[in-house]
Motif scaffolding. Structure first.
Motif, PDB file in Angstrom:
ATOM      1  N   UNK A 297       0.818  -1.218   0.000  1.00  7.03           N
ATOM      2  CA  UNK A 297       0.000   0.000   0.000  1.00  7.03           C
ATOM      3  C   UNK A 297       0.852   1.268   0.000  1.00  7.03           C
ATOM      4  N   UNK A 298       2.050   1.187   0.550  1.00  5.50           N
ATOM      5  CA  UNK A 298       2.897   2.372   0.778  1.00  5.50           C
ATOM      6  C   UNK A 298       2.137   3.416   1.593  1.00  5.50           C
ATOM      7  N   UNK A 299       1.330   2.930   2.518  1.00  4.12           N
ATOM      8  CA  UNK A 299       0.551   3.829   3.360  1.00  4.12           C
ATOM      9  C   UNK A 299       1.479   4.563   4.318  1.00  4.12           C
ATOM     10  N   UNK A 300       1.416   5.881   4.302  1.00  7.53           N
ATOM     11  CA  UNK A 300       2.307   6.669   5.150  1.00  7.53           C
ATOM     12  C   UNK A 300       1.868   6.646   6.607  1.00  7.53           C
ATOM     13  N   UNK A 301       0.653   6.258   6.853  1.00  8.59           N
ATOM     14  CA  UNK A 301       0.133   6.349   8.223  1.00  8.59           C
ATOM     15  C   UNK A 301      -0.125   4.975   8.841  1.00  8.59           C
ATOM     16  N   UNK A 302       0.197   3.917   8.127  1.00  5.46           N
ATOM     17  CA  UNK A 302       0.074   2.587   8.700  1.00  5.46           C
ATOM     18  C   UNK A 302      -1.228   1.886   8.356  1.00  5.46           C
ATOM     19  N   UNK A 303      -1.561   0.946   9.216  1.00  7.62           N
ATOM     20  CA  UNK A 303      -2.670   0.037   8.962  1.00  7.62           C
ATOM     21  C   UNK A 303      -3.580   0.026  10.192  1.00  7.62           C
ATOM     22  N   UNK A 304      -4.873  -0.025   9.967  1.00  2.00           N
ATOM     23  CA  UNK A 304      -5.867   0.120  11.043  1.00  2.00           C
ATOM     24  C   UNK A 304      -6.793  -1.096  11.026  1.00  2.00           C
TER      25      UNK A 304
ATOM     26  N   UNK B 262      -6.223   0.538   5.063  1.00  2.00           N
ATOM     27  CA  UNK B 262      -5.064   1.411   4.889  1.00  2.00           C
ATOM     28  C   UNK B 262      -5.444   2.511   3.912  1.00  2.00           C
ATOM     29  N   UNK B 263      -4.648   3.565   3.900  1.00  2.00           N
ATOM     30  CA  UNK B 263      -4.923   4.697   3.017  1.00  2.00           C
ATOM     31  C   UNK B 263      -3.735   4.891   2.071  1.00  2.00           C
ATOM     32  N   UNK B 264      -3.345   3.778   1.463  1.00  3.99           N
ATOM     33  CA  UNK B 264      -2.223   3.794   0.536  1.00  3.99           C
ATOM     34  C   UNK B 264      -2.693   3.904  -0.909  1.00  3.99           C
ATOM     35  N   UNK B 265      -1.897   3.339  -1.806  1.00  6.72           N
ATOM     36  CA  UNK B 265      -2.174   3.547  -3.235  1.00  6.72           C
ATOM     37  C   UNK B 265      -3.244   2.605  -3.781  1.00  6.72           C
ATOM     38  N   UNK B 266      -3.521   1.516  -3.075  1.00  7.66           N
ATOM     39  CA  UNK B 266      -4.542   0.578  -3.548  1.00  7.66           C
ATOM     40  C   UNK B 266      -3.977  -0.453  -4.512  1.00  7.66           C
ATOM     41  N   UNK B 267      -4.603  -1.607  -4.537  1.00 15.97           N
ATOM     42  CA  UNK B 267      -4.124  -2.720  -5.367  1.00 15.97           C
ATOM     43  C   UNK B 267      -4.182  -2.387  -6.869  1.00 15.97           C
TER      44      UNK B 267
ATOM     45  N   UNK C 298     -14.644 -13.166   2.197  1.00 17.32           N
ATOM     46  CA  UNK C 298     -13.595 -12.148   2.113  1.00 17.32           C
ATOM     47  C   UNK C 298     -14.022 -11.079   1.116  1.00 17.32           C
ATOM     48  N   UNK C 299     -13.975  -9.829   1.530  1.00 17.05           N
ATOM     49  CA  UNK C 299     -14.272  -8.726   0.626  1.00 17.05           C
ATOM     50  C   UNK C 299     -13.131  -7.730   0.673  1.00 17.05           C
ATOM     51  N   UNK C 300     -12.731  -7.248  -0.502  1.00 19.62           N
ATOM     52  CA  UNK C 300     -11.689  -6.228  -0.570  1.00 19.62           C
ATOM     53  C   UNK C 300     -12.172  -5.088  -1.465  1.00 19.62           C
ATOM     54  N   UNK C 301     -12.227  -3.904  -0.884  1.00 22.26           N
ATOM     55  CA  UNK C 301     -12.477  -2.686  -1.644  1.00 22.26           C
ATOM     56  C   UNK C 301     -11.132  -1.993  -1.767  1.00 22.26           C
ATOM     57  N   UNK C 302     -10.621  -1.841  -2.972  1.00 19.44           N
ATOM     58  CA  UNK C 302      -9.311  -1.226  -3.125  1.00 19.44           C
ATOM     59  C   UNK C 302      -9.342  -0.277  -4.310  1.00 19.44           C
ATOM     60  N   UNK C 303      -9.182   1.020  -4.004  1.00 16.73           N
ATOM     61  CA  UNK C 303      -9.274   2.033  -5.047  1.00 16.73           C
ATOM     62  C   UNK C 303     -10.556   1.770  -5.865  1.00 16.73           C
TER      63      UNK C 303
END
Lengths: 294, 116
Positions: A157-164, A182-187, A241-246
């Motif tokens: 993700x390259x999330x600058x603030x980590x993972x929640x 996370x608030x990174x770049x997304x898959x 399993x559900x993934x919402x990414x970008x």
């Protein structure tokens, strides 16, 4: 600068709820740097763990951008407040209230990949609160599978603030839920950079779930397999399993796999896993492979 | 040579960094033809990044015959075995690809990384 009033609605974990979360992020994003954001819960009478993880991350994102998140605690209904205080979210709200050991699964923030701490959380606070009967071998396997979600979030993700993350146990259905945001770049963004061409969100998600595919940025040895193993585990054990990414969405359950484009989205990834907690249902990997490893 | 993996990485063998610790200890001895035992006694939780970085990449320099003869895996749980088998199947496929194809894959990833 006028503060942004962020009206938090009822937030469950269906598509319409994800759209509401994306809309919250869009408002924060539009407010730009150094925004003062007031979280108003007047219209909220329910929060699922995916929303708790997301809102915690959103508050940290506002801080990271030099802004100030402020939780209007007077607008939070008592049952939600009790849950948020109990699971440790009070710290995000800048309230000095220790969490306590109740029925909720703690909210957590991880700025870096601390596997021992996360495994301890998964085994002791998520699986091991005594509400389900899981054999140690099954607990170890589930922890390893859930770790694949965390390591994907940290690595890609390259999330600058980590993972929640946050979780919940549903006593009636004997289900455990884990949400990781996370608030990174997304898959899909990673897959597009990897391929060097435009790809629809749903095709990017399908690619990421295929065996052996990875967008890891370090060389040079084979990677991947984490999502493939997780997918297999979820499918065999009647999980979800559900993934919402970008702009991409993926769902895996015992019925199969679904990939979709999202038109309403946020920059980042929100993963939600539901597992049925009856170890008589689980197919553990007991079959010893007789073939040589190599 | 025996390596007690728990003493090296603890109860959780999950990360790329821990896998690299293992790789750095076993790569040269295996190249030199020594026998290496990885003893997983006491290691409880496994994940693919550990095996990718620690064992899967050995295929870059060693063939299956040499690895079966030289690298002994002991006390690995059923789940750990399954993860390892899956990682190794993927690694074999990666290294069986033609060098040109592999370089093309790596170049795309590298270009992307430097462009970010």
């Amino acid at each position: 600068m006028m503060p942004l009033k962020l009206c938090i609605p009822l937030l469950n974990d269906k598509r319409q709820d994800f759209n509401k979360l994306a809309h919250l992020w869009q408002q924060v994003d539009a407010a730009g740097e150094k925004a003062h954001v007031h979280f108003d819960f007047s219209n909220c009478d329910f929060l699922r763990p995916n929303a708790v993880a997301f809102l915690g991350g959103l508050a940290r994102l506002i801080e990271y951008r030099g802004g100030l998140p402020q939780f209007e605690t007077g607008t939070i209904r008592q049952e939600i407040k009790t849950n948020l205080y109990q699971n440790g979210f009070a710290n995000v709200m800048r309230i000095d209230s220790p969490s306590w050991d109740g029925n909720s699964i703690p909210y957590r923030e991880d700025s870096h990949e601390d596997q021992n701490s996360i495994v301890h959380y998964l085994k002791s606070n998520w699986l091991g609160k005594g509400w389900i009967n899981v054999a140690p071998t099954l607990a170890n396997e589930i922890a390893g599978q859930m770790w694949e979600i965390y390591t994907n979030a940290f690595e890609h993700s390259q999330s600058a603030i980590g993972v929640f993350s946050c979780g919940q146990y549903f006593p009636k259905s004997h289900e455990l839920l884990l949400a990781v945001a996370d608030f990174g770049v997304g898959i899909p963004s990673n897959v597009r950079h990897h391929a060097g061409k435009p790809i629809h969100g749903k095709e990017a998600m399908r690619w990421a779930f295929a065996p052996g595919n990875t967008t890891a940025r370090e060389l040079p040895f084979p990677r991947g397999m984490g999502l493939d193993l997780l997918k297999e585990f979820i499918r065999i054990n009647h999980g979800h399993l559900e993934i919402y990414s970008k702009d991409g969405y993926a769902r895996v359950d015992s019925k199969g796999e679904v990939y979709e484009n999202l038109t309403n989205f946020f920059d980042g990834t929100l993963v939600q896993v539901r597992l049925v907690c009856d170890d008589t249902l689980y197919l553990l990997s007991n079959e010893q492979e007789s073939s040589p490893f190599f | 040579m025996q390596i007690k993996v728990k003493e090296l990485v603890g109860e959780n063998a999950m990360t790329k960094a821990d896998g690299e610790k293992v790789y750095s200890l076993i790569h040269e001895p295996l190249i030199e033809g020594q026998t290496v035992e990885l003893d997983f006694e006491g290691v409880e939780v496994f994940a693919s990044p550990f095996f990718n970085a620690g064992v899967g990449r050995l295929y870059a320099d060693l063939q299956s015959d040499a690895l079966n003869a030289g690298l002994k895996i002991n006390h690995l749980s059923s789940f750990g075995q399954r993860v390892l088998h899956r990682v190794l199947d993927n690694a074999k496929e990666y290294y069986l690809a033609s060098p040109a194809h592999r370089q093309a894959i790596d170049r795309i990833v590298q270009d992307t990384a430097s462009a970010m």
